[in-house]
Design an enzyme around this catalytic site. Structure first.
Site, short mmCIF file in Angstrom:
data_model
loop_
_atom_site.label_atom_id
_atom_site.label_comp_id
_atom_site.label_asym_id
_atom_site.label_seq_id
_atom_site.Cartn_x
_atom_site.Cartn_y
_atom_site.Cartn_z
N ASP A 267 24.39 21.71 -22.55
CA ASP A 267 24.63 23.12 -22.25
C ASP A 267 25.30 23.88 -23.38
O ASP A 267 25.42 25.09 -23.31
CB ASP A 267 25.50 23.25 -21.00
CG ASP A 267 26.95 22.85 -21.25
OD1 ASP A 267 27.17 21.92 -22.05
OD2 ASP A 267 27.85 23.46 -20.64
N CYS B 94 -16.86 29.29 -22.91
CA CYS B 94 -16.46 30.65 -23.27
C CYS B 94 -15.11 30.65 -23.98
O CYS B 94 -14.89 31.36 -24.96
CB CYS B 94 -16.37 31.54 -22.02
SG CYS B 94 -17.93 31.73 -21.14
N CYS C 286 -16.55 29.79 -18.20
CA CYS C 286 -16.37 28.34 -18.29
C CYS C 286 -15.60 28.00 -19.56
O CYS C 286 -15.24 28.87 -20.35
CB CYS C 286 -17.72 27.63 -18.28
SG CYS C 286 -18.73 27.98 -19.73
N ASP D 241 25.14 20.88 -28.55
CA ASP D 241 24.06 20.04 -28.00
C ASP D 241 22.70 20.44 -28.56
O ASP D 241 21.72 19.71 -28.37
CB ASP D 241 24.01 20.16 -26.47
CG ASP D 241 25.29 19.67 -25.81
OD1 ASP D 241 25.85 18.68 -26.30
OD2 ASP D 241 25.72 20.28 -24.81
N ASP E 293 24.86 15.18 -21.95
CA ASP E 293 26.16 15.56 -22.47
C ASP E 293 27.15 15.47 -21.30
O ASP E 293 26.75 15.56 -20.15
CB ASP E 293 26.10 16.99 -23.01
CG ASP E 293 27.46 17.54 -23.34
OD1 ASP E 293 28.20 16.90 -24.09
OD2 ASP E 293 27.80 18.62 -22.79
#
Length: 792
Positions: free
Chosen positions: A685, A84, A81, A689, A487
Site C-alpha cells: 500500500d 474484421c 468476426c 512497496d 507488506d
C-alpha cells in the site's frame, strides 16, 4: 540509452516472460509504453535505466514525457468476426506513427497508441478505408454498451420480417416427415426469398465487398457466398423448368432460413453482449447529473460539470453524493456498496471523506468538494474498468493468429468439397449444397467473442466486489500465482500504530519523547504521527529535516543533530545500542516495532533512547490468509520491521514465511528471489512497496494506499480488506476458465462441423443454425460469470 520517443532516459518494460525480467524489451520485442499521467509509476511496467536492477529505487523513478505519445480511442461499427478485428488492427498499424493498435470485438472499440503529431482523422481514415464506420465520440459520450447493443431494436425488426417471409418456405420441411406436401409454386418461393436475400441480407454483401476490396475475408463473406450460391442455383433451376416444379429442386428455403437464423443469432448475441456490460453501466448510472451547491448562502441546482473543487454541496437523505469530498456539517451513513463493494453502510461525520456515487443515508450533510468530474474516484473506477475491458488478454494473441487464416482456409475447404462431390458423384447440385454447408457452418465470430466477452464479464463483477483489474493481462496472470507476498504495515495491519513504550538512556523519558516529537512533527509517517499524538504539548518543528528512505529521519532540534530510525541504520551510523539492547530484545519478542533516537556529536554518535510501537492486525486478515491457503497458495510477509515484531504478526495470522528487516529497495529483490520458485503476487500500500509491486508477476495495491502504489500494481483493491486478494485470484481463475471453455466451444463447433458438412452430413439450414448459435452459446456461457459473488 534513452527510450524511443521519450525526453527522459527512463521507460517501462514488462519483459518477455511477464515478470519484468528483460530490461530492454516488452512482449513482442517492442518497448511497451503506457498512458502518460502525473504519477511516478505507470502501469505494471518496470523502471528501465542504464543501472543494474539492484540499483533501482524510488529515487530513480522519472515520469515519461507526455509530448511523445498519446492514446486515441474511438468506436468502430460494422465488425462481424475476429477476421474484421485483425483487418482493422492491420490497417491501423500501417499508419506511420502508430505504436500499437488494439480492437475489441465485444466492445467495438479501437485503442491506438500514436505519436502526438498524428491526427485522429488519419486513424479514422484508415479504418474507413478498410470498410468500417468510425464513431469518434466514444469517450465523450456515456457508454451504455457496444454500438451493436444500442441497435437491438433494428436487429429485432429485421429478424421479425425475415422470419415472416421465411416461414412459408420452411413449413414444407416440417410437413415432409408427416407425409404432407405444402410446397409453394416456384415463383412464389422466389418472391418470398428475394427480399430476405437482397434486402435483409444486404448487410452481408456490403461487408463481404469491403472485405474483398481490402484483400481479406470475414464471416459475412462466407454467408454471402454460401446463400448466393443456393439462391442462384434455385433461380437457375426455376428458369430451366418454370412450369414443372419438381423436375429440378429449388433451395430458396435454405438460403432464406440461413439468413434468418444468422439474424436470430446476431440479435441473441447482441442481447447477451449487452448483459456483459451491465456492471459498467451500473457504475455510470451512479453519477448524478446535477448537484445542489451553496453559493452566497443560497442553495442552487447546477449541472454536475459546473461544480468546482472547494464548492460546498448539500446532499439530502436518499440522494447520491455527486462529488468526492469531506463532510463539513451534519452526520449520516453512506451506502458505498456499488462503488467499493462494502456491503454495510459506513458512518460519516464532520471531517470524513465521502465518495461520489454513494447513497446518503438518513442525514442531511454538506460536503466540500475535493474531486469532481473526471478526477473523482467513481470516474477513475469507470476508466480503469473500461480500459481493462478494451485490452486483450495474452491468450487472445493465439486466437488472432488463427482468425487471420480462418476464412481463407474455409473457402478452400468449400471449393474442395464442391469439386470432390461434383467430380465423384456427378451431382453438381448436391455439391453446391454441401459447399454451402461448409461455408455457413464456419464461425469466426465465436472465436472473436470468446475472450473479450469473458474479460468484460469478469472485470465487471470484480469491480462490483471492489476489485479493479488494470488490464486483461493482470486478469489472466493472477490465476497462475502460487505465492502471495504481503507488506506488513498498512496491508496486514491497520497501519495506525500507537506508541507503546519508551526508554531513555538517562531515564528522562519525557525529554526523549519531546525531542522525538520535535524531530517528527512535520512527517506524515504513521510512526511519526503516533509520537506526535503521544506528546500532548505544542512543540517546534526541527530544522534541516531530511528523510532517509527505509531508515528514518534526521534533523536539527535546538541546535542538536538528531536522527531517529531503524536498528540497521543505527548500526550503519556506529551507534552503540548495548545500553538498551536487552530491553529492545524483549520488546521485539513481544511484537513491538522499535525506533531508536540518537545524537551526532563531535565525539561520534550517542544513543538517547528507544520508542516502541504496536499495530493491530486488520480485521479479517487471518481469515484471508486461511482462504489463500485453502486455494493452494503459499503466503510470505516482507517487512522492514524487526524480525521479532514481524514474526509475532505472522504467527497470529498464519503466514507461512517471514522476510524481516528488508529495506524498500530490497523488497523487489525478495520478490525476484521468490519468482525463481513460482509466480508471485505482491500486496502492498505504500510508496516503498511500488518497486516490489512492479517487479511481481501481479501487483495488488490496497485501496487505502498511495496513488504511486496503485499505479504500479495490476490490481487495485477498493477496500483495505486482505480478503479481496483471494477474491481477485478467484475471479481471475474463473474468468480464465471461461475463456478456455469459450475457445473450446468455438473451436469445437468448427472442428466437428466442418468435416460433417464436407462429408454431406449437414443440411445448410442445420449448419447455419449451428453457426448462429455457436456465438450465442459462447456469450451465454460467459454470462454465467455474473453469478459469481465474493466469499462472505
Amino acid at each position: 540509452m534513452p527510450c524511443p520517443g521519450r525526453s527522459t532516459s527512463w521507460c517501462f518494460s514488462n519483459g518477455p516472460d511477464g515478470r519484468g525480467g528483460d530490461p530492454e524489451a516488452s512482449p513482442g520485442g517492442k518497448v511497451k509504453e503506457t498512458e502518460a499521467v502525473d504519477l511516478p509509476i505507470i502501469g505494471r511496467w518496470m523502471v528501465r535505466s542504464t543501472h543494474p536492477p539492484e540499483a533501482i529505487s524510488m529515487n530513480a523513478i522519472a515520469v515519461p514525457s507526455k509530448a511523445s505519445l498519446r492514446t486515441s480511442e474511438f468506436a468502430v461499427e460494422g465488425m462481424t468476426c475476429a477476421s474484421c478485428v485483425a483487418r482493422i488492427e492491420r490497417a491501423l498499424r500501417k499508419v506511420p506513427g502508430v505504436i500499437e493498435a488494439t480492437v475489441n470485438l465485444a466492445t467495438e472499440r479501437a485503442t491506438v497508441q500514436v505519436g502526438d503529431g498524428i491526427a485522429d482523422d488519419v486513424l479514422h481514415g484508415a479504418v474507413i478505408d478498410a470498410g468500417y464506420v468510425v464513431n469518434a465520440g466514444v469517450r465523450a459520450e456515456t457508454i451504455s454498451g457496444p454500438p451493436a447493443a444500442r441497435g437491438l431494436s433494428t436487429e429485432a425488426r429485421n429478424l421479425v420480417v425475415a422470419a415472416l417471409l421465411s416461414l412459408p418456405l420452411v413449413l414444407p420441411m416440417v410437413g415432409m416427415p408427416l407425409g404432407r406436401h405444402w410446397s409453394l409454386p416456384g415463383w412464389w418461393q422466389l418472391a418470398l426469398a428475394a427480399p430476405v436475400q437482397f434486402w435483409l441480407g444486404l448487410r452481408f454483401y456490403k461487408s463481404a465487398w469491403k472485405a474483398l476490396r481490402a484483400g481479406t475475408g470475414n464471416m459475412d463473406l462466407l454467408v454471402a457466398v454460401g446463400t448466393s450460391a443456393g439462391f442462384g442455383l434455385s433461380v437457375f433451376n426455376l428458369l430451366r423448368a418454370p412450369n414443372h416444379y419438381g423436375d429440378w429442386p429449388l433451395y430458396f428455403e435454405a438460403s432464406a432460413a440461413v439468413i434468418t437464423l444468422i439474424l436470430l443469432g446476431k440479435w441473441l448475441e447482441g442481447r447477451a453482449k449487452r448483459q456483459t456490460t451491465d456492471a459498467i453501466r451500473a457504475l455510470q448510472a451512479l453519477r448524478p447529473n446535477s448537484a445542489r451547491v451553496l453559493r452566497g448562502g443560497v442553495e442552487q441546482q447546477v449541472a454536475i460539470d459546473a461544480v468546482a473543487a472547494g464548492d460546498i454541496v448539500v446532499v439530502r437523505p436518499g440522494e447520491r453524493f455527486p462529488i468526492d469530498g469531506d463532510v463539513v456539517e451534519g452526520r449520516t451513513h453512506a451506502d458505498e456498496s456499488l462503488v467499493t463493494g462494502e456491503s454495510l453502510p459506513v458512518a460519516k461525520v464532520v471531517g470524513d471523506r465521502v465518495t461520489g456515487g454513494a447513497v446518503n443515508g438518513e442525514g442531511r450533510v454538506t460536503v466540500r468538494a475535493t474531486a469532481v468530474s473526471a478526477e473523482s474516484v467513481l470516474a477513475r473506477i469507470i476508466r480503469m474498468v473500461e480500459d481493462a475491458q478494451a485490452r486483450k488478454a495474452p491468450i487472445q494473441q493465439i486466437v488472432d493468429k488463427v482468425s487471420a487464416v480462418f476464412v481463407p482456409i474455409v473457402v478452400l475447404i468449400a471449393l474442395a468439397t464442391f469439386a470432390t462431390w461434383g467430380l465423384v458423384t456427378g451431382d453438381w447440385s448436391a455439391a453446391i449444397l454441401h459447399a454451402i454447408a461448409v461455408l455457413v457452418i464456419a464461425c469466426p465470430c465465436a472465436l472473436g467473442l470468446a475472450t473479450p466477452t469473458a474479460v468484460m464479464a469478469g472485470t465487471g463483477v470484480a469491480a462490483r466486489a471492489g476489485v479493479l483489474f488494470k488490464d486483461a493481462e493482470a486478469l489472466e496472470l493472477a490465476r497462475n500465482v502460487a505465492i502471495v507476498a504481503f507488506d506488513k504495515t498498512g496491508t496486514l495491519t491497520e497501519g495506525k500504530p500507537v506508541l507503546a513504550q519508551r526508554a531513555a538512556v538517562d531515564g528522562d523519558t519525557r525529554e526523549l519523547l519531546r525531542l522525538a516529537a520535535a524531530l517528527q512533527g512535520g512527517s506524515e509517517h504513521p510512526l511519526a504521527k503516533a509520537v506526535v499524538v503521544a506528546y500532548d504539548e505544542p512543540v517546534a518543528t526541527a530544522d534541516d529535516l531530511h528523510a532517509v528512505p527505509g531508515r528514518g529521519l534526521r534533523g536539527s532540534v535546538e541546535g542538536r543533530a538528531l536522527f531517529l530510525g531503524s536498528t540497521v541504520w543505527m548500526r550503519e551510523e556506529g551507534v552503540d545500542l548495548s545500553p538498551l539492547a536487552e530491553r529492545e530484545a524483549l520488546l521485539a519478542a513481544s511484537g513491538h516495532s522499535v525506533s531508536w533516537l540518537a545524537e551526532r556529536t563531535r565525539d561520534g554518535a550517542r544513543l538517547l533512547g528507544l520508542l516502541s510501537f504496536r499495530d493491530q492486525p486488520r480485521h479479517g486478515a487471518r481469515e484471508a490468509i486461511a482462504r489463500l491457503h485453502g486455494m493452494g497458495l503459499r503466503t510470505v510477509m516482507i517487512s522492514g520491521d524487526n524480525r521479532g515484531a514481524a514474526e509475532v504478526v505472522a504467527r497470529a495470522l498464519g503466514i507461512d514465511e517471514v522476510r524481516a528487516e528488508v529495506l524498500p529497495e530490497g523488497k523487489a529483490d525478495v520478490v525476484r528471489e521468490l519468482q525463481l520458485e513460482a509466480r508471485v503476487a505482491m500486496v502492498g500500500d505504500g510508496i516503498n512497496d511500488a518497486p516490489a509491486l512492479a517487479a511481481a508477476d501481479v501487483g495488488i495495491a490496497m485501496g487505502s494506499g498511495t496513488d504511486v502504489a496503485m499505479h504500479a500494481a495490476g490490481i487495485t483493491l477498493m477496500r483495505s480488506d486482505p480478503g479481496l486478494v483471494a477474491d481477485a485470484i478467484d475471479i481471475s481463475r474463473r474468468t480464465t476458465r471461461k475463456i478456455h471453455q469459450n475457445l473450446f466451444w468455438a473451436f469445437g463447433y468448427n472442428v466437428v462441423g466442418l468435416p460433417l458438412a464436407a462429408m454431406g452430413l449437414l443440411d445448410p439450414v442445420i449448419a447455419s443454425a449451428a453457426m448462429a448459435f455457436s456465438s450465442v452459446s459462447v456469450v451465454s456461457n460467459t454470462l454465467l460469470l455474473r453469478r459469481w459473488t465474493p466469499a462472505p
